[in-house]
Design a protein around this motif. Structure first.
Motif, PDB file in Angstrom:
ATOM      1  N   TYR A  13       0.672  -1.210   0.023  1.00 59.20           N
ATOM      2  CA  TYR A  13      -0.002   0.036  -0.030  1.00 59.20           C
ATOM      3  C   TYR A  13       0.974   1.039   0.059  1.00 59.20           C
ATOM      4  CZ  TYR A  13      -3.753  -3.215   1.398  1.00 59.20           C
ATOM      5  OH  TYR A  13      -4.709  -4.064   1.620  1.00 59.20           O
ATOM      6  N   TYR A  14       0.446   2.375  -0.581  1.00 53.01           N
ATOM      7  CA  TYR A  14       0.890   3.770  -0.379  1.00 53.01           C
ATOM      8  C   TYR A  14      -0.093   4.691  -0.139  1.00 53.01           C
ATOM      9  CZ  TYR A  14       3.461   8.160  -1.093  1.00 53.01           C
ATOM     10  OH  TYR A  14       4.077   9.205  -1.101  1.00 53.01           O
ATOM     11  N   ASP A  15      -0.056   5.429   0.871  1.00 51.01           N
ATOM     12  CA  ASP A  15      -1.016   6.286   1.384  1.00 51.01           C
ATOM     13  C   ASP A  15      -2.400   5.772   1.383  1.00 51.01           C
ATOM     14  OD1 ASP A  15      -1.579   9.174   2.077  1.00 51.01           O
ATOM     15  OD2 ASP A  15      -2.098   9.754   0.073  1.00 51.01           O
ATOM     16  N   GLY A  16      -2.400   4.525   2.004  1.00 51.34           N
ATOM     17  CA  GLY A  16      -3.759   4.077   2.059  1.00 51.34           C
ATOM     18  C   GLY A  16      -4.251   3.260   0.993  1.00 51.34           C
ATOM     19  N   LYS A  17      -3.568   3.324  -0.105  1.00 53.33           N
ATOM     20  CA  LYS A  17      -4.213   2.774  -1.409  1.00 53.33           C
ATOM     21  C   LYS A  17      -3.291   1.548  -1.854  1.00 53.33           C
ATOM     22  CE  LYS A  17      -5.784   7.389  -3.460  1.00 53.33           C
ATOM     23  NZ  LYS A  17      -5.606   8.230  -4.471  1.00 53.33           N
ATOM     24  N   ALA A  62       3.713   3.404  -7.193  1.00 48.79           N
ATOM     25  CA  ALA A  62       4.116   4.299  -6.051  1.00 48.79           C
ATOM     26  C   ALA A  62       4.994   5.754  -6.483  1.00 48.79           C
ATOM     27  CB  ALA A  62       4.978   3.691  -4.922  1.00 48.79           C
ATOM     28  N   MET A  65       2.337   7.883  -8.232  1.00 40.97           N
ATOM     29  CA  MET A  65       1.501   8.850  -7.294  1.00 40.97           C
ATOM     30  C   MET A  65       2.343   9.815  -6.227  1.00 40.97           C
ATOM     31  SD  MET A  65      -0.436   5.662  -5.408  1.00 40.97           S
ATOM     32  CE  MET A  65      -1.194   6.508  -4.054  1.00 40.97           C
ATOM     33  N   GLN A  66       3.436   9.505  -6.146  1.00 43.99           N
ATOM     34  CA  GLN A  66       4.609  10.372  -5.310  1.00 43.99           C
ATOM     35  C   GLN A  66       4.828  11.878  -6.422  1.00 43.99           C
ATOM     36  OE1 GLN A  66       7.766   8.028  -4.416  1.00 43.99           O
ATOM     37  NE2 GLN A  66       6.852   7.511  -2.316  1.00 43.99           N
ATOM     38  N   ARG A  69       1.909  14.034  -6.632  1.00 42.76           N
ATOM     39  CA  ARG A  69       1.700  14.714  -5.386  1.00 42.76           C
ATOM     40  C   ARG A  69       2.753  15.923  -5.315  1.00 42.76           C
ATOM     41  NH1 ARG A  69       1.662  11.637   0.143  1.00 42.76           N
ATOM     42  NH2 ARG A  69      -0.333  11.347  -0.421  1.00 42.76           N
ATOM     43  N   ASN A  70       4.014  15.705  -5.788  1.00 43.68           N
ATOM     44  CA  ASN A  70       5.003  16.686  -5.581  1.00 43.68           C
ATOM     45  C   ASN A  70       5.002  17.636  -6.634  1.00 43.68           C
ATOM     46  OD1 ASN A  70       6.102  15.148  -3.488  1.00 43.68           O
ATOM     47  ND2 ASN A  70       7.357  13.811  -4.568  1.00 43.68           N
ATOM     48  N   GLY A  74       0.389  19.010  -6.143  1.00 47.79           N
ATOM     49  CA  GLY A  74      -0.106  17.625  -6.047  1.00 47.79           C
ATOM     50  C   GLY A  74      -0.888  17.125  -7.448  1.00 47.79           C
TER      51      GLY A  74
END
Length: 206
Positions: A13-17, A62, A65-66, A69-70, A74
């Motif tokens: 998982y990453y960030d709850g996903k 991941a 997604m990062q 966000r960055n 985001g």
């Protein structure tokens, strides 16, 4: 007789996903490598060479997604200009990957922040321009579509009814215009199949 594996026994998982299901060993490796690299999935992909196909796909998701966000609070913004001129229309294939059209030409633009999800062979097919790796339409952009399909980061749109034919046309175009990439992809797929087939035998021998 060793028990045949019927499925994965863990997930990442990453960030709850949920990023993907995998073996317990891959899940432990994901946690260890992310901790070692300060939680930066793109750095893990850059600095470590050997992953199972499942763990590599998880790390690539991941990293996307990062990067999303960055970048600019985001969210990746669609490019206004391209190497081919002012952008008239833009389709987001996945975060940081854009299919653009101009008055006369177009192609696919991959933001540098998400370039880690592309294979080295795929990167060689494009060219760099103002923070993006760019791929000419027709000749090179099929490489990006093939990569995203293989990594399950993009799905063929519902508007395309014959998806099997679309994929075959995509493969044929790559074989014609990017034969070195095609050979590298096929070699990587064969290596992954061998790794999958030998893993149960290795575990049974322990």
């Amino acid at each position: 007789m060793p028990r045949k594996r019927t499925g994965y026994d863990a997930a990442c998982y990453y960030d709850g996903k949920l990023l993907g299901r995998c073996t317990k060993a891959d899940s432990d490796a994901y946690t260890l490598l992310m901790n070692a690299c300060g939680g930066d999935a793109a750095r893990v992909l850059r600095e470590y060479a050997y992953f199972s196909p499942e763990l590599k796909a998880i790390l690539e998701k991941a990293a996307l997604m990062q990067a999303d966000r960055n970048r600019t609070g985001g969210m990746f913004h669609a490019p206004k200009s391209s190497p081919w001129g002012e952008v008239q229309s833009c389709e987001v294939l996945c975060p940081g990957v854009f299919l653009v059209s101009t008055a006369s030409h177009g192609g696919t633009m991959v933001a540098n922040e998400v370039a880690a999800v592309l294979s080295p062979a795929a990167k060689k097919c494009g060219f760099k321009d103002k923070g993006y790796i760019c791929y000419e339409e027709d000749a090179q952009e099929g490489v990006v579509l093939r990569e995203l399909l293989d990594k399950k980061l993009w799905n063929i749109p519902d508007r395309i009814k014959d998806k099997a034919q679309f994929e075959e046309n995509l493969n044929q175009s790559i074989r014609q215009y990017n034969p070195e990439y095609w050979r590298a992809r096929q070699s990587g797929r064969k290596a992954a199949e061998v790794a999958r087939s030998t893993t149960p035998a290795k575990e049974a021998a322990r």
